[in-house]
Design an enzyme around this catalytic site. Sequence first.
Site, short mmCIF file in Angstrom:
data_model
loop_
_atom_site.label_atom_id
_atom_site.label_comp_id
_atom_site.label_asym_id
_atom_site.label_seq_id
_atom_site.Cartn_x
_atom_site.Cartn_y
_atom_site.Cartn_z
CE LYS A 1 -2.07 -1.04 3.75
NZ LYS A 1 -1.64 -2.42 4.33
NE ARG B 1 -4.18 -1.33 10.41
CZ ARG B 1 -3.38 -0.94 9.62
NH1 ARG B 1 -3.17 0.28 9.28
NH2 ARG B 1 -2.18 -1.45 9.56
NE ARG C 1 8.29 -3.56 5.59
CZ ARG C 1 6.91 -3.25 5.66
NH1 ARG C 1 6.17 -3.03 4.43
NH2 ARG C 1 6.01 -2.96 6.99
NE ARG D 1 6.46 -1.03 10.62
CZ ARG D 1 5.21 -1.08 9.48
NH1 ARG D 1 5.25 -0.65 8.37
NH2 ARG D 1 4.23 -1.58 10.12
NE ARG E 1 2.15 -5.20 11.00
CZ ARG E 1 3.57 -5.36 10.37
NH1 ARG E 1 4.41 -5.92 10.87
NH2 ARG E 1 3.49 -4.53 9.34
P1 ADP Z 1 0.91 -2.33 8.14
O1 ADP Z 1 2.39 -2.58 7.34
O2 ADP Z 1 0.77 -3.52 8.95
O3 ADP Z 1 -0.09 -2.25 7.15
P2 ADP Z 1 0.92 0.26 9.27
O4 ADP Z 1 2.15 1.09 8.97
O5 ADP Z 1 -0.49 1.01 8.30
O6 ADP Z 1 1.22 -1.17 8.97
O7 ADP Z 1 0.42 0.43 10.53
C1 ADP Z 1 1.28 0.06 11.65
C2 ADP Z 1 0.55 -0.18 12.98
O8 ADP Z 1 -0.06 1.26 13.25
C3 ADP Z 1 -0.73 -0.92 13.09
O9 ADP Z 1 -0.49 -2.34 13.13
C4 ADP Z 1 -1.49 -0.22 14.09
O10 ADP Z 1 -0.88 -0.43 15.46
C5 ADP Z 1 -1.38 1.07 14.12
N1 ADP Z 1 -2.27 1.72 12.85
C6 ADP Z 1 -1.93 2.32 11.85
N2 ADP Z 1 -3.08 2.68 11.11
C7 ADP Z 1 -4.37 2.47 12.00
C8 ADP Z 1 -5.47 2.62 11.79
N3 ADP Z 1 -6.41 2.89 10.94
N4 ADP Z 1 -6.45 2.22 13.15
C9 ADP Z 1 -5.66 1.42 14.34
N5 ADP Z 1 -4.29 1.40 14.17
C10 ADP Z 1 -3.63 1.66 13.10
#
Ligand code: ADP
Length: 194
Positions: free
Chosen positions: A13, A88, A127, A136, A147
């Site tokens: 994404k 989400r 990654r 991360r 996740r």
């Molecule tokens: P991923 O690579 O898992 O898609 P993101 O970078 O989008 O990861 O998000 C990392 C973390 O940040 C998530 O696991 C969650 O803890 C938090 N997070 C990000 N966006 C949201 C959201 N829209 N709602 C709730 N938690 C979020």
Amino acid sequence: MYLILFGPPGAGKGTQALILQRELGLPQLSTGDMLRAAVAAGTELGKRCKAIMARGDLVSDEIVVGIISEHLDQPDCVKGAVFDGFPRTIAQAEALDGMLAKRGTQIDAVIELKVDDEAMVGRMETRINESGGAARADDNPETLRHRLSVYRKSTEPLLAFYRAQAKLSAVDGMAPIPQVAAEIRHALNRVSRT
Ligand code: ADP
């Protein structure tokens, strides 16, 4: 144009959001990036989110809806944005519809990046290796599996939500990056013609 890039962790994404930002000039709104910046800066909000994110759980709807709402008020988001990692949950999606309606606009398209879970674990390992270790806190195989399960339980139901609004287009997220970008462009062309 307001777009949502949708898919499980590791689907690409963020990569595609950056391409769309470059090609269409649409700002990328990544709640993950915003939350990581808050954690790195040690803000109050960052402190509240740090452990939750490291576990791979979702932070509260209230927090992410709040940060998206602030960003939508900035001038670069007036013509559109690419949402990456948001919404989400159904509650977040409903809040987003409300925020956009209040501003006289709406989501134009939701692009689902279709991928398979096992390949996501492989991508994540790449990654981690490329970043030379723990870039991360949540990029490790165990947390990634968690996740993915959070995604299946809380986030995947949004597909039906957006299908019901006739906004959903699926693209093959397993294809090479430029091909995924091309498929997204085709999907968006179809949307802007209707
Ligand atoms: P991923 O690579 O898992 O898609 P993101 O970078 O989008 O990861 O998000 C990392 C973390 O940040 C998530 O696991 C969650 O803890 C938090 N997070 C990000 N966006 C949201 C959201 N829209 N709602 C709730 N938690 C979020």
